[in-house]
Scaffold this active site. Structure first.
Site, PDB file in Angstrom:
ATOM      1  N   PRO A   2       0.825  -1.206   0.000  1.00 16.27           N
ATOM      2  CA  PRO A   2       0.000   0.000   0.000  1.00 16.27           C
ATOM      3  C   PRO A   2       0.861   1.259   0.000  1.00 16.27           C
ATOM      4  O   PRO A   2       1.609   1.508   0.937  1.00 16.27           O
ATOM      5  CB  PRO A   2      -0.801  -0.112   1.300  1.00 16.27           C
ATOM      6  CG  PRO A   2      -0.562  -1.495   1.813  1.00 16.27           C
ATOM      7  CD  PRO A   2       0.722  -1.946   1.251  1.00 16.27           C
ATOM      8  N   GLU A   3       0.749   2.015  -1.069  1.00 13.69           N
ATOM      9  CA  GLU A   3       1.351   3.332  -1.131  1.00 13.69           C
ATOM     10  C   GLU A   3       0.204   4.321  -1.322  1.00 13.69           C
ATOM     11  O   GLU A   3      -0.949   3.940  -1.140  1.00 13.69           O
ATOM     12  CB  GLU A   3       2.345   3.418  -2.304  1.00 13.69           C
ATOM     13  CG  GLU A   3       3.469   2.405  -2.209  1.00 13.69           C
ATOM     14  CD  GLU A   3       4.427   2.491  -3.391  1.00 13.69           C
ATOM     15  OE1 GLU A   3       4.516   3.543  -4.023  1.00 13.69           O
ATOM     16  OE2 GLU A   3       5.088   1.472  -3.669  1.00 13.69           O
ATOM     17  N   LYS A  57       0.910   7.827   3.651  1.00 15.52           N
ATOM     18  CA  LYS A  57       0.529   6.421   3.586  1.00 15.52           C
ATOM     19  C   LYS A  57      -0.354   6.034   4.773  1.00 15.52           C
ATOM     20  O   LYS A  57      -0.645   4.860   4.963  1.00 15.52           O
ATOM     21  CB  LYS A  57       1.775   5.531   3.569  1.00 15.52           C
ATOM     22  CG  LYS A  57       2.615   5.661   2.310  1.00 15.52           C
ATOM     23  CD  LYS A  57       3.824   4.748   2.374  1.00 15.52           C
ATOM     24  CE  LYS A  57       4.849   5.134   1.335  1.00 15.52           C
ATOM     25  NZ  LYS A  57       6.113   4.399   1.505  1.00 15.52           N
ATOM     26  N   ARG A 267      16.639  -0.222  -1.373  1.00 15.38           N
ATOM     27  CA  ARG A 267      15.424  -0.764  -1.988  1.00 15.38           C
ATOM     28  C   ARG A 267      15.699  -1.210  -3.416  1.00 15.38           C
ATOM     29  O   ARG A 267      16.505  -0.601  -4.116  1.00 15.38           O
ATOM     30  CB  ARG A 267      14.314   0.289  -2.015  1.00 15.38           C
ATOM     31  CG  ARG A 267      13.833   0.733  -0.661  1.00 15.38           C
ATOM     32  CD  ARG A 267      12.956  -0.325  -0.004  1.00 15.38           C
ATOM     33  NE  ARG A 267      12.639   0.027   1.380  1.00 15.38           N
ATOM     34  CZ  ARG A 267      13.225  -0.548   2.425  1.00 15.38           C
ATOM     35  NH1 ARG A 267      14.148  -1.456   2.279  1.00 15.38           N
ATOM     36  NH2 ARG A 267      12.886  -0.196   3.643  1.00 15.38           N
TER      37      ARG A 267
END
Length: 308
Positions: A2-3, A57, A267
């Site tokens: 979820p962003e 977020k 990342r």
DNA sequence: CTCGATCCCTGGACGC
DNA sequence: TGCGTCCAGGGATCGA
């Protein structure tokens, strides 16, 4: 994960589904990812969810104003961060609870608002008044609201790599790995470029790309990667439109060059090595190669005090 | 300031 | 079929 678009989708769904409902009682499961479980349980039970909105977020469940310790009514909210695998859904109380359900709020209409999160990378906190205000101030601008001018100024004002900056919630709130990579691909900017070295034109392009992508992703109800579902239990569709994220080895949609994956800011970063040119001093394979900085002496560091 | 490393956690992918 | 191993990743934290 979820962003911003996924959280926006879910928040809109919950606004439709549960805004205005009163919480009759609360049950908690695993609580180590909650700020103060006892307080959450106490404050949520009996209150009314006035509205649900997205903040970065986070989902903010704005609660009915209630008297604080000093007897004065203050605004309060439940902050819900979905982490990697979190979701929040209204379900009939009669329906069996999914595994990893950690918060259940019984609503007056017989439904339960349930927080489910297998990995528990999420966060739930109840905050009110000044504490709430201060918490929200920790975060940077909303990427959909920030002006082009401010965006360009912020990006070019720092020496961090652009990917790290996009992910930094103190700079922009709501951008995560997927949408960072997608917008950098669209803007043809390499993820390891230094923010301060982007041209004004590049920064403007990135601002536009980011907003276009986020808007389109919201229309498509987000990306369903690790089983993200909206409040109605439906998956999003934006994952079908990814141009870079998760496409290692596949042909770039612009130039057919295989998409590559490197690690930037800790990342996975997917990019087209042809469309998104690497910065000088970062040739293939070589990592941990800091760009030597002229004049960055200890003297300069000592003088650089008193800046927000 | 900015970096990398480490930790948190579970499920899915993969190898045998 | 069933193990064991590795990995993903948002964010906090810490040392460099």
């Amino acid at each position: 994960m979820p962003e911003l678009p996924e959280v926006e989708t879910l928040a809109r769904g919950l606004q439709r589904e549960v805004a205005g409902s009163r919480v009759l009682s609360v049950e908690l499961g695993k609580t180590e990812f909650m700020d103060n479980p006892a307080e959450i349980e106490r404050e949520l039970a009996g209150t009314r969810i006035e509205r649900v909105e997205r903040y970065g977020k986070f989902m903010l469940l704005r609660l009915e104003r209630a008297a604080g310790a000093d007897g004065v009514a203050q605004e309060s909210a439940l902050l819900v961060h979905l982490g990697m695998t979190g979701t929040m859904v209204p379900r009939p109380a009669s329906e069996p609870r999914a595994k990893h359900t950690h918060l259940v709020a019984l609503l007056e209409d017989g439904r339960e608002l349930r927080y489910i999160d297998p990995r528990r990378f999420g966060r739930i906190a109840w905050l009110a008044g000044e504490k709430l205000r201060k918490e929200l101030l920790r975060f940077g601008a909303d990427p959909l609201l920030i002006s082009q001018e401010e965006f360009v100024q912020r990006i070019r004002g720092r020496r961090a790599r652009i990917k790290a900056m996009l992910l930094d919630q103190g700079v922009l709130r709501g951008v995560g790995n997927i949408y960072a990579d997608e917008s950098l691909w669209k803007a043809k900017i390499h993820p390891a470029r230094i923010g301060a070295r982007l041209t004004v034109e590049e920064a403007k392009t990135l601002h536009a790309a980011l907003q276009q992508i986020l808007k389109k992703a919201i229309v498509l109800r987000g990306s369903s990667i690790s089983d993200f579902l909206d409040a109605e239990g439906e998956p999003g569709e934006y994952q079908l439109h990814h141009k870079a994220y998760g496409r290692e080895g596949k042909a770039c949609y612009r130039c057919k060059t295989p998409i590559r994956r490197i690690v930037v800011a800790g990342r996975s970063s997917f990019f087209c090595p042809s469309c998104q040119k690497a910065p000088r001093g970062m040739k293939r394979g070589r990592r941990t190669k800091p760009v030597p900085r002229r004049g960055a002496s200890k003297v300069a560091a000592k003088v650089a005090v008193g800046k927000g």
